[in-house]
Write a protein that holds these residues in place. Sequence first.
Motif, short mmCIF file in Angstrom:
data_model
loop_
_atom_site.label_atom_id
_atom_site.label_comp_id
_atom_site.label_asym_id
_atom_site.label_seq_id
_atom_site.Cartn_x
_atom_site.Cartn_y
_atom_site.Cartn_z
N CYS A 1 34.89 38.39 43.26
CA CYS A 1 34.69 37.52 44.43
C CYS A 1 33.61 38.07 45.34
CB CYS A 1 36.01 37.36 45.18
SG CYS A 1 37.27 36.42 44.29
N GLU A 2 33.59 39.39 45.53
CA GLU A 2 32.57 40.00 46.37
C GLU A 2 31.17 39.79 45.77
OE1 GLU A 2 32.92 41.18 49.25
OE2 GLU A 2 35.09 41.31 49.40
N THR A 3 31.09 39.87 44.45
CA THR A 3 29.81 39.64 43.78
C THR A 3 29.34 38.21 43.98
OG1 THR A 3 30.37 41.31 42.11
CG2 THR A 3 28.60 39.77 41.57
N ILE A 4 30.27 37.26 43.86
CA ILE A 4 29.93 35.85 44.06
C ILE A 4 29.46 35.61 45.49
CG2 ILE A 4 30.88 33.51 44.15
CD1 ILE A 4 32.69 34.30 41.81
N LEU A 5 30.16 36.19 46.45
CA LEU A 5 29.77 36.05 47.85
C LEU A 5 28.36 36.58 48.09
CD1 LEU A 5 33.08 37.09 49.65
CD2 LEU A 5 31.91 34.92 49.97
N CYS B 1 22.48 35.69 48.77
CA CYS B 1 21.12 36.00 48.33
C CYS B 1 20.36 34.72 47.96
CB CYS B 1 21.18 36.95 47.13
SG CYS B 1 19.56 37.46 46.52
N LEU B 2 21.02 33.80 47.26
CA LEU B 2 20.37 32.55 46.87
C LEU B 2 20.03 31.70 48.09
CD1 LEU B 2 22.53 31.57 43.75
CD2 LEU B 2 20.15 32.37 43.77
N TRP B 3 20.91 31.73 49.10
CA TRP B 3 20.61 30.98 50.32
C TRP B 3 19.36 31.55 51.01
CZ3 TRP B 3 20.36 32.62 55.42
CH2 TRP B 3 20.15 31.60 56.36
N LYS B 4 19.25 32.88 51.05
CA LYS B 4 18.08 33.50 51.67
C LYS B 4 16.80 33.14 50.93
CE LYS B 4 20.61 37.44 53.57
NZ LYS B 4 20.85 38.90 53.49
N ALA C 1 23.49 26.58 41.74
CA ALA C 1 24.47 27.66 41.50
C ALA C 1 25.87 27.21 41.91
CB ALA C 1 24.06 28.91 42.29
N ILE C 2 25.97 26.46 43.02
CA ILE C 2 27.27 25.91 43.43
C ILE C 2 27.80 24.97 42.35
CG2 ILE C 2 28.44 24.42 45.09
CD1 ILE C 2 26.54 25.47 47.24
N GLU D 1 37.40 32.51 51.39
CA GLU D 1 36.23 33.12 52.00
C GLU D 1 34.94 32.60 51.35
OE1 GLU D 1 34.39 37.60 52.88
OE2 GLU D 1 36.45 37.37 52.11
N ILE D 2 34.96 32.46 50.03
CA ILE D 2 33.81 31.89 49.32
C ILE D 2 33.56 30.46 49.78
CG2 ILE D 2 32.98 31.13 47.07
CD1 ILE D 2 34.45 33.54 45.85
N ILE D 3 34.64 29.68 49.90
CA ILE D 3 34.52 28.28 50.32
C ILE D 3 33.96 28.19 51.74
CG2 ILE D 3 35.89 26.24 50.94
CD1 ILE D 3 37.69 27.06 48.49
N SER D 4 34.42 29.06 52.62
CA SER D 4 33.88 29.08 53.99
C SER D 4 32.38 29.33 53.97
CB SER D 4 34.57 30.17 54.82
OG SER D 4 35.94 29.92 54.95
#
Length: 263
Positions: free
Chosen positions: A3-7, A12-15, A35-36, A93-96
């Motif tokens: 989960c931490e890796t996905i977050l 990173c992709l957003w940046k 990716a989503i 947390e990922i969904i948020s």
Amino acid sequence: MGCETILAGFSCLWKIGDFRTSQQGESASNPLLPAIAELWPTIIRRLRAASSAHISSRRRSRHRLPIRHAMAKDQDQSKSQTSLEALISKCLEIISQLCTLSDGFFSNRFENDVYPILARLLESDDRGNILLEDGRHSHYTKRHSLLLSVLVCLKHTFESSCGRDLAGLIPSCGSMIFPMLSDDNVSGAAVETIKAMLKVDSDALWRGLHKLSGRSFPRNPLRVVPPCSTEFVSPSDKDVCMTTKQNAERLLDFLDTLPEQHL
């Protein structure tokens, strides 16, 4: 760890997408969105499975078991229950994060896939809100961790660019959160979540908050009634606790500070 890796990956992709937009304008491709689309089926399957297991576990009646059997069962299930709550919290947390970063792209997925799961987690029985009551009687160190994770997820969602598209969920969501205004352990998070919803639609929860606060209001709000007049409607619920009333009052005061919203 996964989960931490996905977050980290989504961030990173957003940046990258934000940098491309700053250089190429709105026509630039955003790598976050595909990716989503690719990872979402896996994430929602994990959330559904974990939440279903958690709900089944908490619904399993133990009051008819012998005390020794119930105590042994509690010890056996404590680790698995804690693991389930941790997994659900990470998924939320990922969904948020996706609601915050996707610029409204995630609103349909939240409404159709995520919200039904949250509604099941927040459901009530004859004791009241199940997660709240379970937390009050739990022996875990972090007794309300899952409930707080749900509230934080809802808060971030309604604060995000998805919030306006999800305004139709506010009446039902608010009614599930209102019982939490009575508990000192979670009322702060509940108040902040309701504030996020009021910023989206200031009218959707007004009547419910007014009733919980115990404030009287005139039968005809358009007609000025003298302060000493008896023509007021009093709330019928006499059992609202003082903590709930105080929190409802705070939210009504907050509502009065909000700017007028467009119809």
